[in-house]
Write an enzyme that holds these catalytic residues in place. Structure first.
Site, PDB file in Angstrom:
ATOM      1  N   GLU A 102      -8.956   3.447   1.422  1.00  0.00           N
ATOM      2  CA  GLU A 102      -7.874   3.636   0.441  1.00  0.00           C
ATOM      3  C   GLU A 102      -8.386   3.192  -0.919  1.00  0.00           C
ATOM      4  O   GLU A 102      -8.749   2.031  -1.099  1.00  0.00           O
ATOM      5  CB  GLU A 102      -6.643   2.800   0.817  1.00  0.00           C
ATOM      6  CG  GLU A 102      -5.477   3.069  -0.133  1.00  0.00           C
ATOM      7  CD  GLU A 102      -4.445   1.950  -0.237  1.00  0.00           C
ATOM      8  OE1 GLU A 102      -3.347   2.208  -0.740  1.00  0.00           O
ATOM      9  OE2 GLU A 102      -4.743   0.813   0.159  1.00  0.00           O
ATOM     10  N   ASP A 105       3.226   4.902   0.353  1.00  0.00           N
ATOM     11  CA  ASP A 105       3.362   4.128  -0.886  1.00  0.00           C
ATOM     12  C   ASP A 105       3.840   4.974  -2.060  1.00  0.00           C
ATOM     13  O   ASP A 105       4.045   4.444  -3.156  1.00  0.00           O
ATOM     14  CB  ASP A 105       1.995   3.524  -1.280  1.00  0.00           C
ATOM     15  CG  ASP A 105       1.490   2.516  -0.264  1.00  0.00           C
ATOM     16  OD1 ASP A 105       2.327   1.781   0.305  1.00  0.00           O
ATOM     17  OD2 ASP A 105       0.265   2.460  -0.049  1.00  0.00           O
TER      18      ASP A 105
HETATM   19  C1  GLC Z   1      -1.983  -0.765   0.607  1.00  0.00           C
HETATM   20  C2  GLC Z   1      -0.945  -0.224   1.548  1.00  0.00           C
HETATM   21  C3  GLC Z   1       0.402  -0.734   1.107  1.00  0.00           C
HETATM   22  C4  GLC Z   1       0.395  -2.233   1.219  1.00  0.00           C
HETATM   23  C5  GLC Z   1      -0.756  -2.825   0.415  1.00  0.00           C
HETATM   24  C6  GLC Z   1      -1.003  -4.252   0.797  1.00  0.00           C
HETATM   25  O1  GLC Z   1      -1.830  -0.250  -0.660  1.00  0.00           O
HETATM   26  O2  GLC Z   1      -1.012   1.161   1.608  1.00  0.00           O
HETATM   27  O3  GLC Z   1       1.449  -0.199   1.862  1.00  0.00           O
HETATM   28  O4  GLC Z   1       1.603  -2.751   0.772  1.00  0.00           O
HETATM   29  O5  GLC Z   1      -1.960  -2.151   0.622  1.00  0.00           O
HETATM   30  O6  GLC Z   1      -1.611  -4.334   2.041  1.00  0.00           O
END
Ligand code: GLC
Ligand code: MG
Length: 526
Positions: free
Chosen positions: A264, A326
């Site tokens: 990510e 998100d």
């Molecule tokens: C990432 C996840 C999100 C989460 C964050 C903290 O961005 O996709 O949902 O709140 O990390 O782990």
């Protein structure tokens, strides 16, 4: 070209487990629920599921605060239920990808309990502890992604600990080799259980500047915007050393067959592509969120596709994402007509597509009454429209009570008010529904290797239309998308082309006149 690997030709489907299917009547989705819906996923035609976190967790951030990396939260089931899910998924040819959350643990994780116990504890350095400034201020000016400072003072040992997210999510110290070894062992644990890969949470945040320097202020930030934007994220993110860490994870995966590491990453393209790693030993799929972040405008989308294609390193495999847990859903961003065009775009661009559960039904921004809000980000910075609950609501299976998501009196988040109309059973019975379009697009990908592994060439982009070619060997397909609500003329030589699929699902055969109808996308064989 060599046979593509499963994670290159396949489509990934993200499941937010709390909201997919409840099997035990507690109002929250679970593993047995997912298992009971595998037939739907194979009918739909996806190749892999990525499941957001299912580990034991106090749920301060709904599972992204992990208290035990090698277990299953009882809310979701047990390790045995997990094994059953993997076995049944594999029996259907579906891969299973887990969410790995290595940047931070829960503050209830035994590692953190030890670490905070005393400055001399063996695990003290597993997290990032520092003295405050002489005036009592935190060690630096970093902000939490969820608002407020990224530091919390701990009375017991009179130091501050770093948390990039909630104070209940202390950041691990990835400079510590013991942390790396412990987390790599976690990967091994799941790989041995048959997991096919990981989506690594906030991978670009894993390592921080060694000296923890202050971030420079962001001149563009304005009151009313999220706290995290106050400063430019120069020293807390995207540090050069992060690539060693990722290479280490990748080495663990490479000891097994054909597993995939997905990262990510929210960064500009030129930074994003560095996450493929040196010699491509990094993430195989650094998530590409450009379609989520871009304005819905044909010339802009054309430019970003070309930019992305142009930046890919040799051997780097592209990927595209249209939505996740998100972000506002695609139908909320572009409207229900254009959601069909977006589906065709996602599933005909070059590279691995990732779908978000419920987008195939056209779910939009579900209204969440104030007293039903769950998302801690919304609670921390209320009223800014940052809340993620509207994109995390229960999947809608039929026109019955709670759309058959749960038998509980109340699901953990409300359903879309329109669930009697917008649900799998109803839409599956309609020949031209969005769900049927997703199904047709996924089937088309399987039939035409030009779509899964062919080359990409932009043919034209004007104010409203985007036209590109996908070709492999003798097969040449043209995708023409109308991003507007007026009919558009295509180039004359497309007249007479064969229509393989229209987003409207209402025409096939020869394209008599080279015209795209309003909000229409076509896959053509010239
Ligand atoms: C990432 C996840 C999100 C989460 C964050 C903290 O961005 O996709 O949902 O709140 O990390 O782990
Ligand atoms: Mg349940």
């Amino acid at each position: 070209m060599a046979e593509p690997l499963w994670w290159q030709s396949g489509a990934i489907y993200q499941i937010y487990p709390r909201s997919f299917q409840d099997s035990d009547g507690d109002g929250v989705g679970d593993l047995d629920g997912i298992r009971s819906r595998l037939d739907y996923l194979t009918w739909l035609g996806v190749d892999a599921i990525w499941i957001s976190p299912i580990y034991p967790s106090p749920m301060a951030d709904f599972g992204y605060d992990v208290a035990d990396y090698c277990g299953i939260h009882p809310l979701f089931g047990s390790l045995r239920d997990f094994d059953a899910l993997v076995a049944e998924a594999h029996a259907r040819g579906l891969k299973v990808i887990l969410d790995f959350v290595p940047n931070h643990t829960s503050d209830r994780h035994p590692w953190f309990l030890e670490s905070r116990a005393s400055r001399a504890n063996a695990k003290r350095d597993w997290y990032v502890w520092r003295d405050g400034k002489a005036d009592g201020a935190p060690p630096n000016n970093w902000m939490s992604q969820f608002g407020g400072p990224a530091w919390t003072y701990d009375d017991a040992t009179r130091q501050w600990y770093l948390h990039s997210f909630l104070r209940q999510q202390p950041d691990l110290n990835w400079r510590n080799p013991q942390v790396r070894a412990a987390m790599n062992a976690v990967l091994d644990f799941w790989l041995r259980r048959g997991v096919d890969g990981f989506r690594v949470d906030v991978i670009w945040l894993l390592i921080k500047d060694e000296a923890l320097r202050d971030n420079p202020p962001n001149p563009a930030w304005q009151p009313g915007q999220a706290d995290i934007g106050r400063n430019l994220q120069v020293y807390n993110a995207d540090q050069p050393e992060v690539h060693e860490v990722i290479a280490g994870m990748r080495q663990v995966l490479d000891r097994y067959d054909e597993r995939v590491l997905i990262g990510e990453i929210y960064l500009p393209v030129e930074r994003l592509v560095t996450y493929y790693g040196k010699g491509l030993g990094g993430a195989q799929l650094p998530f590409n969120f450009q379609l989520i972040l871009a304005a819905w405008d044909a010339p802009k989308i054309a430019r970003l596709i070309e930019e992305y294609e142009g930046h890919l390193p040799p051997g780097g495999w592209p990927n595209w994402v249209l939505g996740n847990h998100d972000q506002p859903r695609i139908a909320a961003r572009v409207g229900s007509e254009q959601a069909r065009v977006a589906a065709m775009l996602l599933l005909t661009l070059r590279g691995t597509p990732t779908l978000y559960y419920g987008d195939e039904l056209g779910l939009g921004r579900v209204a969440i009454p104030r007293d039903a809000v769950q998302d801690p980000w919304e609670k921390n910075e209320p009223g800014l429209g940052l809340g993620r609950d509207p994109s995390r609501t229960p999947m809608q299976w039929n026109a019955g009570r709670h759309a058959a998501f749960t038998t509980a009196a109340k699901p953990w988040l409300p359903l879309d008010a329109d669930h009697a109309r917008m649900n799998v059973e109803t839409l599956r019975a309609q020949p031209r529904s969005l769900l049927k379009l997703y199904h047709a697009l996924l089937a088309l990908r399987r039939r035409h290797r030009a779509l899964t592994s062919g080359s990409f060439k932009l043919i034209s982009a004007d104010a409203h239309t985007l036209v590109y070619e996908r070709a492999l060997g003798a097969e040449r397909l043209v995708v023409a998308l109308n991003l507007g609500a007026e009919p558009q003329r295509l180039s004359d030589h497309l007249g007479g082309a064969e229509v393989l699929l229209s987003t409207a699902l209402n025409r096939e055969g020869t394209l008599a006149e080279p015209i795209l109808r309003a909000n229409e996308g076509l896959v053509l064989r010239p």
